[in-house]
Design a protein around this motif. Structure first.
Motif, mmCIF file in Angstrom:
data_model
loop_
_atom_site.group_PDB
_atom_site.id
_atom_site.type_symbol
_atom_site.label_atom_id
_atom_site.label_comp_id
_atom_site.label_asym_id
_atom_site.label_seq_id
_atom_site.Cartn_x
_atom_site.Cartn_y
_atom_site.Cartn_z
ATOM 1 N N ASP A 176 0.953 -1.275 0.065
ATOM 2 C CA ASP A 176 0.020 -0.172 -0.041
ATOM 3 C C ASP A 176 0.846 1.099 -0.060
ATOM 4 N N PRO A 177 0.778 2.076 -0.859
ATOM 5 C CA PRO A 177 1.342 3.402 -0.895
ATOM 6 C C PRO A 177 1.584 4.212 0.459
ATOM 7 N N ALA A 178 0.431 4.043 1.204
ATOM 8 C CA ALA A 178 0.404 4.763 2.499
ATOM 9 C C ALA A 178 1.691 4.140 3.365
ATOM 10 N N GLN A 179 1.795 2.849 3.313
ATOM 11 C CA GLN A 179 2.589 2.228 4.045
ATOM 12 C C GLN A 179 4.116 2.408 3.797
ATOM 13 N N THR A 180 4.338 2.444 2.393
ATOM 14 C CA THR A 180 5.655 2.621 1.763
ATOM 15 C C THR A 180 6.167 3.923 2.150
ATOM 16 N N ALA A 181 5.109 4.915 2.200
ATOM 17 C CA ALA A 181 5.334 6.421 2.635
ATOM 18 C C ALA A 181 5.870 6.450 3.877
ATOM 19 N N GLN A 182 5.168 5.654 4.795
ATOM 20 C CA GLN A 182 5.557 5.763 6.324
ATOM 21 C C GLN A 182 6.789 5.164 6.532
ATOM 22 N N VAL A 183 7.306 4.244 5.660
ATOM 23 C CA VAL A 183 8.724 3.653 5.810
ATOM 24 C C VAL A 183 9.634 4.813 5.500
ATOM 25 N N VAL A 184 9.204 5.395 4.371
ATOM 26 C CA VAL A 184 10.109 6.325 3.692
ATOM 27 C C VAL A 184 10.323 7.626 4.715
ATOM 28 N N ALA A 185 9.291 7.998 5.310
ATOM 29 C CA ALA A 185 9.399 9.169 6.265
ATOM 30 C C ALA A 185 10.193 8.884 7.408
ATOM 31 N N ASP A 186 10.262 7.599 7.956
ATOM 32 C CA ASP A 186 10.958 7.338 9.050
ATOM 33 C C ASP A 186 11.577 6.050 9.223
ATOM 34 N N PRO A 187 12.443 5.810 7.997
ATOM 35 C CA PRO A 187 13.334 4.468 7.997
ATOM 36 C C PRO A 187 13.715 3.698 9.440
ATOM 37 N N GLY A 188 14.220 4.693 10.223
ATOM 38 C CA GLY A 188 14.830 4.367 11.442
ATOM 39 C C GLY A 188 14.170 3.928 12.294
ATOM 40 N N ARG A 189 12.585 4.263 12.340
ATOM 41 C CA ARG A 189 11.559 3.738 13.199
ATOM 42 C C ARG A 189 11.437 2.261 12.698
ATOM 43 N N MET A 190 11.361 1.725 11.515
ATOM 44 C CA MET A 190 11.078 0.546 11.020
ATOM 45 C C MET A 190 12.159 -0.275 11.455
ATOM 46 N N ALA A 191 13.375 0.248 11.325
ATOM 47 C CA ALA A 191 14.711 -0.717 11.435
ATOM 48 C C ALA A 191 14.815 -0.883 12.833
ATOM 49 N N LEU A 192 14.520 -0.046 13.863
ATOM 50 C CA LEU A 192 14.560 -0.255 15.298
ATOM 51 C C LEU A 192 13.485 -1.210 15.716
ATOM 52 N N GLY A 193 12.181 -0.594 15.374
ATOM 53 C CA GLY A 193 10.931 -0.873 15.929
ATOM 54 C C GLY A 193 10.632 -2.229 15.680
ATOM 55 N N ALA A 194 10.935 -2.829 14.540
ATOM 56 C CA ALA A 194 10.332 -4.260 14.172
ATOM 57 C C ALA A 194 11.037 -5.095 14.991
ATOM 58 N N GLY A 195 12.202 -5.087 15.264
ATOM 59 C CA GLY A 195 12.804 -6.156 16.172
ATOM 60 C C GLY A 195 12.369 -5.753 17.660
ATOM 61 N N PHE A 196 12.373 -4.701 18.261
ATOM 62 C CA PHE A 196 12.323 -4.508 19.564
ATOM 63 C C PHE A 196 10.913 -4.443 20.105
ATOM 64 N N GLN A 197 10.062 -4.612 19.267
ATOM 65 C CA GLN A 197 8.597 -4.998 19.535
ATOM 66 C C GLN A 197 8.308 -6.108 20.346
ATOM 67 N N LEU A 198 9.162 -7.229 19.710
ATOM 68 C CA LEU A 198 8.986 -8.698 20.408
ATOM 69 C C LEU A 198 10.329 -8.722 21.252
ATOM 70 N N GLY A 199 11.382 -8.095 20.882
ATOM 71 C CA GLY A 199 12.671 -8.427 21.644
ATOM 72 C C GLY A 199 12.646 -7.999 23.121
ATOM 73 N N GLN A 200 11.516 -6.843 23.347
ATOM 74 C CA GLN A 200 11.425 -6.320 24.531
ATOM 75 C C GLN A 200 10.738 -7.365 25.733
ATOM 76 N N LEU A 201 9.958 -8.284 24.966
ATOM 77 C CA LEU A 201 9.284 -9.288 25.853
ATOM 78 C C LEU A 201 10.382 -10.173 26.717
ATOM 79 N N ALA A 202 11.577 -10.252 26.312
ATOM 80 C CA ALA A 202 12.454 -10.924 26.930
ATOM 81 C C ALA A 202 12.998 -10.327 28.181
ATOM 82 N N VAL A 203 12.823 -8.913 28.007
ATOM 83 C CA VAL A 203 13.167 -8.054 29.290
ATOM 84 C C VAL A 203 11.961 -8.187 30.352
ATOM 85 N N CYS A 204 10.822 -8.155 29.734
ATOM 86 C CA CYS A 204 9.704 -8.079 30.553
ATOM 87 C C CYS A 204 9.780 -9.355 31.438
#
Lengths: 275, 327
Positions: free
Chosen positions: A65-93
């Motif tokens: 969806d163009p809206a999705q790709t636009a989001q990634v282009v707007a802030d690729p850093g968030r995608m790079a970090l967020g994708a993994g930490f969303q699940l990884g943080q559970l290990a800390v919990c």
């Protein structure tokens, strides 16, 4: 026979009390396998899921969806970090809960409180040691995660560590996990049962967020914004998104305040309750 | 020295410790006896600050446990064997405790050797037998070379060698002038280990005296008598108000009359005595007699704490006006 019981060198004091307590909590932490496994999981899951999500995104780029790709282009850093930490943080919990509630389920809490009967210094030392460990491991995870994610996204949405907010986000990912570690210890101290506390914190961190988004209108939006994990993880996003009501440091401040309230409640109950 | 003053502790509506006062002096092994549910463990937990009392105080050398800095160097406690994480090695369990008290790592090896766990020190405690966990608990208690030891059922799960070892250890520690408070449900063990006793029932003090005095106080004292003419002797003793119970081989067991009087009666009537031996009640007998009515087992459900407390007044009075009387 007295010789075997005589204090000998044990009569001498080594180090200050605070340093001794920190060493003591470090020994507790490093001597359990669950610590090693949880931390390995944190690193592997975070890096792995970032690779998976960014890889799939790039591979499917033209079908997205163009809206999705636009989001990634707007802030690729968030995608790079967020994708993994969303699940990884559970290990800390989970590890944070185990570190505290595990003392109750195993009975170690009695030995610990006999050694530190004023109780608060024990909780403080445990919190400091665990938060520092998670900060270090969090940073060791955040840097490779970011560079891996950025490399995979490079062809479609280039991002550099020198871009505005990116350095703060990468360091912020470790900061967020460190405060989350404190949050988890406080939950473990309040609930005292491992299974209950793990269910509780996963509910707070993972389940509540999508639920809050289902709430109608601005109430839902406000609740969602101030949820601990939502507010706290803003510091790990390089740019403020259109839907973010709080800035990165504001969000992190909210998360710290919420954690402080939990820690205060945990401290009071730890002192009051029979062990 | 351990001082407990007017200690009271309830869990909900249930009064577990009821205005309990006693003092444990150094240089003795003091046995702490009471039926199951009488409040022994709770009292010990309050002394070391794990449980908070509703009122009253428990102090060690004049200080509350929580006021001690590096408390393991003053007080060593074994409360139950399940206070080590099954995934942690015995060495690391002792090490973290040692570090919290500013004790050197070498002390950990010392106590592991002392309790006979040197070879398994690096094994996780989850693999330990109950006896080994008990030895680890004793290692924890001895870690800080404390002047005061509080041991709750220390011989639980120990083999005969282990029991012999802990018995000697307690006597040795007391002999060095330390304060040793040890609870046990095994009367025979207390009879050979403890110099003095603190006996409680339903959270109240029943007796606080030496072990021999406690046994002597029991009405179960009797005298075993063998004679040339048991029938005539029995008649004479009955007449003197004694209770005579026939035993084996023509022997009789005489109560309510002491050996001197029995001998005098026999001499008066010209009966030859072959044996005249005072029988001391076992600690177990004395304990059962004195805690009768203090048992929580099988008591009808629902009585209020007040109603429960009623009959004990008589028992305390019957126990004599000695140190045992609480009111």
């Amino acid at each position: 026979m007295t010789a075997t019981l005589a204090p000998g060198p044990s009569g001498t004091t080594t180090g200050a009390d605070a340093a001794g307590l920190l060493r003591s909590e470090w020994t507790k932490l490093r001597s359990l396998r669950s610590t090693v496994w949880s931390l390995l999981l944190l690193v592997a899951v975070t890096i792995g899921f970032t690779a998976l999500f960014t890889g799939l995104t790039v591979a499917q780029w033209d079908q997205l969806d163009p809206a999705q790709t636009a989001q990634v282009v707007a802030d690729p850093g968030r995608m790079a970090l967020g994708a993994g930490f969303q699940l990884g943080q559970l290990a800390v919990c989970v590890l944070g809960v185990l570190v505290m509630a595990g003392e109750y389920s195993s009975g170690t809490i009695r030995a610990s409180l006999l050694a530190v009967p004023r109780r608060t210094p024990m909780l403080a030392a445990k919190t400091v040691v665990f938060a520092m460990l998670i900060f270090i491991v969090g940073e060791l995870t955040a840097w490779p995660t970011f560079f891996l994610g950025a490399a995979i996204l490079h062809s479609r949405a280039p991002v550099s560590i020198a871009d505005p907010g990116v350095l703060r986000a990468v360091i912020g990912a470790g900061l967020y996990l460190a405060v989350l570690a404190v949050f988890a210890i406080a939950i473990g101290a309040l609930v005292r049962h491992t299974a209950g506390a793990i269910t509780g914190i996963i509910g707070l961190v993972l389940v509540l967020s999508p639920l809050a988004q289902l709430l109608p209108g601005s109430i839902g939006k406000h609740i969602h914004t101030y949820l601990p994990s939502e507010a706290g993880s803003l510091i790990a996003s390089p740019r403020q998104g259109a839907n973010d009501m709080l800035g990165p440091w504001q969000g992190f401040g909210v998360f710290c305040a919420e954690t402080a309230v939990l820690v205060a409640a945990a401290t009071i109950l730890l002192k009051r309750r029979d062990a | 020295m351990i001082e407990v003053r007017e200690l009271t502790k309830s869990y909900g509506a249930k009064v577990v410790i009821d205005r309990l006062s006693f003092t444990v002096l150094p240089g003795h092994v003091t046995g702490f006896l009471g039926p199951n549910g009488s409040g022994k463990s709770t009292t010990m937990r309050v002394i070391v600050g794990l449980d908070h009392p509703d009122s009253g105080t428990a102090t060690i050398g004049g200080k509350r446990y929580a006021e001690l800095s590096r408390p393991l160097r003053t007080v060593g406690a074994l409360l139950d064997a399940e206070s080590a994480h099954p995934g942690r090695s015995a060495f690391n369990h002792l090490l973290y405790l040692a570090q919290s008290q500013g004790l050197p790592r070498s002390r950990v090896d010392e106590v592991l050797e002392l309790v006979g766990l040197k070879d398994v020190g690096r094994d996780r405690t989850g693999t330990f037998s109950l006896g080994m966990r008990q030895r680890l608990g004793i290692a924890v208690a001895l870690l800080g070379d404390p002047q005061v030891l509080i041991l709750d059922e220390p011989i639980n799960g120990l083999d005969p060698d282990g029991i012999f070892w802990i018995r000697n250890l307690m006597r040795q520690l007391a002999g060095e002038g330390r304060t040793v408070l040890v609870s046990s449900h095994l009367m025979s063990e207390m009879a050979v280990t403890a110099d003095s006793l603190i006996v409680i029932g339903r959270g109240q003090l029943i007796a606080d005296c030496s072990t021999s005095e406690f046994i002597g106080r029991s009405s179960h004292r009797s005298v075993l008598v063998r004679s040339s003419d048991p029938v005539r002797l029995r008649t004479a003793l009955d007449a003197a108000g004694a209770q005579v119970v026939p035993g084996e081989d023509g022997a009789v067991s005489v109560r309510a009359l002491d050996a001197r009087h029995i001998g005098e009666i026999a001499a008066r009537d010209g009966i030859v005595l072959w044996e005249l031996s005072p029988q001391l009640a076992s600690l177990e007998d004395a304990f059962r007699e004195m805690t009768h009515g203090h048992r929580d087992f099988g008591s009808p459900t629902g009585p209020t704490a007040d109603a429960k407390r009623q009959p004990e007044t008589h028992v305390v009075a019957a126990a004599g006006a000695g140190a045992g009387a609480t009111r």
